[in-house]
Design an enzyme around this catalytic site. Sequence first.
Site, PDB file in Angstrom:
ATOM      1  CD1 TRP A 149      -1.953  -2.293   1.823  1.00 27.20           C
ATOM      2  CD2 TRP A 149      -2.906  -1.396   0.026  1.00 27.20           C
ATOM      3  NE1 TRP A 149      -2.890  -3.179   1.358  1.00 27.20           N
ATOM      4  CE2 TRP A 149      -3.490  -2.659   0.273  1.00 27.20           C
ATOM      5  CE3 TRP A 149      -3.357  -0.651  -1.060  1.00 27.20           C
ATOM      6  CZ2 TRP A 149      -4.505  -3.189  -0.530  1.00 27.20           C
ATOM      7  CZ3 TRP A 149      -4.362  -1.177  -1.874  1.00 27.20           C
ATOM      8  CH2 TRP A 149      -4.918  -2.423  -1.603  1.00 27.20           C
ATOM      9  CG  ASP A 194      -3.139   3.939   4.232  1.00 31.50           C
ATOM     10  OD1 ASP A 194      -4.169   3.755   4.905  1.00 31.50           O
ATOM     11  OD2 ASP A 194      -2.862   3.279   3.213  1.00 31.50           O
ATOM     12  CE  LYS A 247      -8.124  -2.431   5.033  1.00 34.12           C
ATOM     13  NZ  LYS A 247      -8.261  -3.638   4.233  1.00 34.12           N
TER      14      LYS A 247
HETATM   15  C1  LIG Z   1      -3.267  -0.116   4.479  1.00 33.23           C
HETATM   16  C2  LIG Z   1      -4.192   0.004   3.314  1.00 33.23           C
HETATM   17  N1  LIG Z   1      -4.201   1.129   2.600  1.00 33.23           N
HETATM   18  C3  LIG Z   1      -5.019   1.294   1.542  1.00 33.23           C
HETATM   19  C4  LIG Z   1      -5.878   0.296   1.148  1.00 33.23           C
HETATM   20  C5  LIG Z   1      -6.761   0.521  -0.034  1.00 33.23           C
HETATM   21  O1  LIG Z   1      -8.027   0.849   0.417  1.00 33.23           O
HETATM   22  P1  LIG Z   1      -9.250   1.052  -0.561  1.00 33.23           P
HETATM   23  O2  LIG Z   1      -9.623  -0.285  -1.078  1.00 33.23           O
HETATM   24  O3  LIG Z   1     -10.292   1.674   0.323  1.00 33.23           O
HETATM   25  O4  LIG Z   1      -8.827   1.969  -1.654  1.00 33.23           O
HETATM   26  C6  LIG Z   1      -5.918  -0.897   1.867  1.00 33.23           C
HETATM   27  C7  LIG Z   1      -6.840  -1.981   1.475  1.00 33.23           C
HETATM   28  O5  LIG Z   1      -6.846  -3.065   1.990  1.00 33.23           O
HETATM   29  C8  LIG Z   1      -5.044  -1.047   2.974  1.00 33.23           C
HETATM   30  O6  LIG Z   1      -5.031  -2.183   3.683  1.00 33.23           O
END
Ligand SMILES: Cc1ncc(COP(=O)(O)O)c(C=O)c1O
Length: 361
Positions: A103, A173, A197
Amino acid sequence: MTKRVYNFNPGPSTLPLDVLKKLQADLLNFENTGMSIMEISHRSPEYDKVHNDAIALTKELMGLDDSYKVLFVGGGASTQFAYIPMNFLHKGEVAAYVDTGTWSTKAIKEAQNFGEVHLAGSSKEDGYTYIPQPEEIQYPHDAAYLHITTNNTIKGTQYHFLPDTGKVPLIADMSSDILSHQIDFSKFSMIYAGAQKNLGPSGVTLIVMKKNILDTIEDGIPTMIDYRTHVTKNSLFNTAPTLPIYIVKLVLEWIKDQGGLSTIETINRAKKDIVYGMIDDYPDYFRAPVRKDSRSWMNLVFRLPSEELEQKLVEEAKLAGFIGLKGHRSVGGIRVSLYNAMTLEGAEKVVEFIMNFRKNN
Ligand SMILES: Cc1ncc(COP(=O)(O)O)c(C=O)c1O
């Protein structure tokens, strides 16, 4: 009642049963409107209260004052990967990022489309099996911001310290560990998290932003991408994702009813101790790739002696009512996601199941 499984999915993931029951009870006639929350206007007084309660609860649980703004936007956390540099990384500036895998790598790639990125730290060489420690994180003192991913859902790592960035705005994030333990949220200039989550269903992203970082935004950004639009309009510039925000509000109330973040942290600590305890007790059977100081409390990853056994465990677990134990396709192995809504009983039961599996295999 319909039988529910123990849901260890990494996201969307399990929600508190009390929240689902409240949602079900309120569905057909929300607050005596004769309509569901999905059918009423985002400008109605009934929805307005939900919206503002969710904002107030977020600030209360995080212990933040009015120097912070809470936003609810669509598009998922991934959209923020681009919005952040579009708002805060200006010509001639450098944005610092720590790369802790999937991510954060995606966030870096996106920022590179808009300006210069400085890699402030990385654990790539070691397969992202640890979080670079404070002394390993380095960046220019005039960086536009430092971006970190506090919990790495796929690699199973988590920050157990907060970088002290001084005047450099810290942006995080927190999609997969938000509100899971007590931290000093006032250290951050911006926090964002996809709801699916620890906060609710997919479809809404929570953003918490220190007001003074808004002063650095320059004109010329598309209206919906400019954070000032959502701050000025209290996240109601356009039609907000009302149902997800309503469920987030129910989850925030549930967290408060549990006793807030201190109780949540105590339970989460007990849950992860049971699972890591099992892994550490049988090192000849379980292999934990993540360095101990960086182990995630939310996504616990480990390997069994063979891929065949891992597959067998996932299949047998599913039949026994334990769902979502398969590691991410990019890393394999087993992943036990222990978000806030997973009960201590759930963690105990899955460990009992895995211990039995070990005995038989
Ligand atoms: C730490 C993290 N950041 C970003 C995301 C991406 O999130 P989204 O699907 O809401 O774009 C995730 C998805 O699992 C994640 O675990």
